[in-house]
Every structure is written in C-alpha cells, then in structure tokens.
Design a protein around this motif. Structure first.
Motif, PDB file in Angstrom:
ATOM      1  N   ASP A  94       0.829  -1.198   0.233  1.00  0.00           N
ATOM      2  CA  ASP A  94       0.021  -0.256   0.022  1.00  0.00           C
ATOM      3  C   ASP A  94       0.928   1.229   0.023  1.00  0.00           C
ATOM      4  O   ASP A  94       1.718   1.324   0.798  1.00  0.00           O
ATOM      5  CB  ASP A  94      -0.975   0.123   1.361  1.00  0.00           C
ATOM      6  CG  ASP A  94      -2.059  -1.135   1.361  1.00  0.00           C
ATOM      7  OD1 ASP A  94      -2.420  -1.527   0.143  1.00  0.00           O
ATOM      8  OD2 ASP A  94      -2.376  -1.412   2.203  1.00  0.00           O
ATOM      9  N   ILE A  95       0.670   2.358  -0.787  1.00  0.00           N
ATOM     10  CA  ILE A  95       1.469   3.447  -0.898  1.00  0.00           C
ATOM     11  C   ILE A  95       0.635   4.528  -0.481  1.00  0.00           C
ATOM     12  O   ILE A  95      -0.632   4.744  -0.836  1.00  0.00           O
ATOM     13  CB  ILE A  95       1.825   3.443  -2.520  1.00  0.00           C
ATOM     14  CG1 ILE A  95       2.571   2.561  -3.115  1.00  0.00           C
ATOM     15  CG2 ILE A  95       2.738   4.882  -2.411  1.00  0.00           C
ATOM     16  CD1 ILE A  95       3.642   2.118  -2.397  1.00  0.00           C
ATOM     17  N   GLU A  96       1.042   5.346   0.266  1.00  0.00           N
ATOM     18  CA  GLU A  96       0.295   6.573   0.736  1.00  0.00           C
ATOM     19  C   GLU A  96       1.202   7.639   0.665  1.00  0.00           C
ATOM     20  O   GLU A  96       2.680   7.702   0.971  1.00  0.00           O
ATOM     21  CB  GLU A  96      -0.260   6.270   2.424  1.00  0.00           C
ATOM     22  CG  GLU A  96      -0.538   7.850   2.907  1.00  0.00           C
ATOM     23  CD  GLU A  96      -0.877   7.634   4.407  1.00  0.00           C
ATOM     24  OE1 GLU A  96      -1.949   7.947   4.822  1.00  0.00           O
ATOM     25  OE2 GLU A  96      -0.022   6.961   4.941  1.00  0.00           O
ATOM     26  N   TRP A 118      -1.012  12.453 -10.790  1.00  0.00           N
ATOM     27  CA  TRP A 118       0.222  11.641 -10.680  1.00  0.00           C
ATOM     28  C   TRP A 118       0.292  10.112 -11.366  1.00  0.00           C
ATOM     29  O   TRP A 118       1.058   9.671 -11.951  1.00  0.00           O
ATOM     30  CB  TRP A 118       0.362  11.040  -9.267  1.00  0.00           C
ATOM     31  CG  TRP A 118       1.793  10.635  -9.071  1.00  0.00           C
ATOM     32  CD1 TRP A 118       3.110  11.000  -9.373  1.00  0.00           C
ATOM     33  CD2 TRP A 118       2.144  10.035  -7.855  1.00  0.00           C
ATOM     34  NE1 TRP A 118       3.847  10.503  -8.687  1.00  0.00           N
ATOM     35  CE2 TRP A 118       3.650   9.824  -7.747  1.00  0.00           C
ATOM     36  CE3 TRP A 118       1.469   9.272  -6.521  1.00  0.00           C
ATOM     37  CZ2 TRP A 118       4.492   8.918  -6.705  1.00  0.00           C
ATOM     38  CZ3 TRP A 118       2.088   8.540  -5.867  1.00  0.00           C
ATOM     39  CH2 TRP A 118       3.599   8.520  -5.674  1.00  0.00           C
ATOM     40  N   SER A 119      -1.149   9.696 -11.634  1.00  0.00           N
ATOM     41  CA  SER A 119      -1.310   8.406 -12.391  1.00  0.00           C
ATOM     42  C   SER A 119      -1.197   8.664 -14.002  1.00  0.00           C
ATOM     43  O   SER A 119      -0.857   8.161 -14.724  1.00  0.00           O
ATOM     44  CB  SER A 119      -2.951   7.992 -12.091  1.00  0.00           C
ATOM     45  OG  SER A 119      -2.895   7.430 -10.906  1.00  0.00           O
ATOM     46  N   GLU A 120      -1.571  10.034 -14.216  1.00  0.00           N
ATOM     47  CA  GLU A 120      -1.382  10.323 -15.644  1.00  0.00           C
ATOM     48  C   GLU A 120       0.501  10.594 -15.963  1.00  0.00           C
ATOM     49  O   GLU A 120       0.832  10.082 -16.900  1.00  0.00           O
ATOM     50  CB  GLU A 120      -1.869  11.774 -15.813  1.00  0.00           C
ATOM     51  CG  GLU A 120      -3.326  11.744 -16.109  1.00  0.00           C
ATOM     52  CD  GLU A 120      -3.974  13.217 -16.240  1.00  0.00           C
ATOM     53  OE1 GLU A 120      -3.180  14.237 -16.543  1.00  0.00           O
ATOM     54  OE2 GLU A 120      -5.127  13.141 -16.005  1.00  0.00           O
ATOM     55  N   ASP A 127       1.681   3.526 -14.907  1.00  0.00           N
ATOM     56  CA  ASP A 127       1.643   1.948 -14.255  1.00  0.00           C
ATOM     57  C   ASP A 127       1.102   1.936 -13.038  1.00  0.00           C
ATOM     58  O   ASP A 127       0.722   0.850 -12.581  1.00  0.00           O
ATOM     59  CB  ASP A 127       3.092   1.674 -14.343  1.00  0.00           C
ATOM     60  CG  ASP A 127       3.901   1.442 -15.437  1.00  0.00           C
ATOM     61  OD1 ASP A 127       3.136   1.357 -16.437  1.00  0.00           O
ATOM     62  OD2 ASP A 127       5.161   1.382 -15.399  1.00  0.00           O
ATOM     63  N   ILE A 128       0.675   3.257 -12.374  1.00  0.00           N
ATOM     64  CA  ILE A 128      -0.125   3.118 -11.078  1.00  0.00           C
ATOM     65  C   ILE A 128      -1.382   2.554 -11.300  1.00  0.00           C
ATOM     66  O   ILE A 128      -1.729   1.515 -10.453  1.00  0.00           O
ATOM     67  CB  ILE A 128      -0.226   4.590 -10.328  1.00  0.00           C
ATOM     68  CG1 ILE A 128       1.368   4.927 -10.174  1.00  0.00           C
ATOM     69  CG2 ILE A 128      -0.852   4.462  -9.383  1.00  0.00           C
ATOM     70  CD1 ILE A 128       1.332   6.319  -9.779  1.00  0.00           C
ATOM     71  N   SER A 163      -3.170  -0.440  -2.645  1.00  0.00           N
ATOM     72  CA  SER A 163      -3.728   0.895  -2.938  1.00  0.00           C
ATOM     73  C   SER A 163      -2.667   2.031  -3.102  1.00  0.00           C
ATOM     74  O   SER A 163      -1.522   1.869  -2.628  1.00  0.00           O
ATOM     75  CB  SER A 163      -4.759   1.119  -1.617  1.00  0.00           C
ATOM     76  OG  SER A 163      -4.029   1.480  -0.563  1.00  0.00           O
ATOM     77  N   VAL A 164      -3.059   3.233  -3.594  1.00  0.00           N
ATOM     78  CA  VAL A 164      -2.468   4.307  -3.676  1.00  0.00           C
ATOM     79  C   VAL A 164      -3.277   5.295  -3.194  1.00  0.00           C
ATOM     80  O   VAL A 164      -4.447   5.567  -3.898  1.00  0.00           O
ATOM     81  CB  VAL A 164      -1.767   4.655  -5.188  1.00  0.00           C
ATOM     82  CG1 VAL A 164      -0.957   5.747  -4.910  1.00  0.00           C
ATOM     83  CG2 VAL A 164      -0.862   3.496  -5.440  1.00  0.00           C
TER      84      VAL A 164
END
Length: 159
Positions: free
Chosen positions: A86-88, A113-115, A119-120, A131-132
């Motif tokens: 899990d990334i926070e 950030w996903s753009e 890969d996220i 999760s992110v």
C-alpha cells in the motif's frame, strides 16, 4: 534541470561513485564532442519501487507544483498489507485544512500522478499494489529530522 557529465575523464571524473546516483547513458554526442554522456536523473533514496512501478520524488514534486494550495513538503510511504504494498503520500498544505475540504484535491493529485506514471492504475487494478492514496495534512504535520529540519521523502515500512 539535468546534469550532463562525461564518462571519459580519467583524472577527475564528474561521476561520483557510491552515492547511489541513478543515471542513463545517452546515445547522443555531447556538444564538446564526447561520445558518452550521462544524464543523472536522481538518487536511489529518491525512488520507491513497488510491483515494478517506480514512485519517484521528482515525478510527485512536479505534480504537486500544479496545486497552489499544497506546499512542496511531502512523504511517500510504503507498507506491506496482506502480501501487497500500500502506497500513501502525505502532503502538507500551505494553509490549515478546514473541515475535510481537501478530499477533492487529494483525488485530483492522485489522478495527475497517475497520468504522470501510467503504471499506477494498472498495478492497482491488477492487484499488484493494494492501494495508492494521497492524504493532505496541515503545515508542519510531517515529522522532521532533528538535525536538518527536513522531511524524509521516502519511508519504506515493508520489512
């Protein structure tokens, strides 16, 4: 801004070893005529790798610069939950948060950030990453080093 450094200097190379610099050897010639040019893109401690996704401090800092209500102070944390990461990302705002008014901003930051790192969403959808999330906190809400007063940008709690 990237540093370009030659790799052919024998007596005083500009490349420092054992500092965990991350670089790429470019296939183009330098304007000075040297054939091998190194483009330094960061440091190992400025990157977190999870499920083959490279979470970099520079990519997130570039996204944050687009949100005037956020400061440039943030921390990327990784935790292991049920065999997946899990990334926070915890971000300090410039002004005090009023009544959970930042949830839309948190979503917008994560979308940007996903753009930046496509890969996220793929890693989350496939279950490689649990999760992110982005969480905004008041100014001074992140722990700082006693000596330098700086925030540690990458915190890996997966061990």
């Amino acid at each position: 801004v990237y540093n370009r450094q030659t790799l052919k200097r024998r007596l005083i190379p500009l490349v420092r070893y054992l500092t965990n610099d991350i670089g790429v050897i470019l296939g183009e010639k330098c304007v000075c005529g040297q054939e091998k040019v190194l483009k330094v893109i960061g440091r190992e401690q400025d990157m977190l790798i999870s499920a083959s996704v490279h979470f970099t401090v520079n990519s997130f800092a570039g996204v944050l610069a687009q949100f005037p209500q956020c400061s440039s102070v943030f921390q990327i944390k990784a935790r292991k939950q049920k065999k997946v990461d899990d990334i926070e990302v915890v971000v300090e705002t410039k002004d005090k948060i009023k009544n959970n008014s930042m949830t839309e901003t948190e979503k917008a930051i994560l979308e940007k950030w996903s753009e930046e790192i496509p890969d996220i969403p793929e890693a989350v959808c496939s279950g490689k990453i649990g999760s992110v999330e982005v969480r905004l906190v008041d100014p001074g809400g992140l722990p700082r080093s006693d000596l330098s007063g700086k925030v540690k940008r990458i915190v890996d709690l997966r061990q």
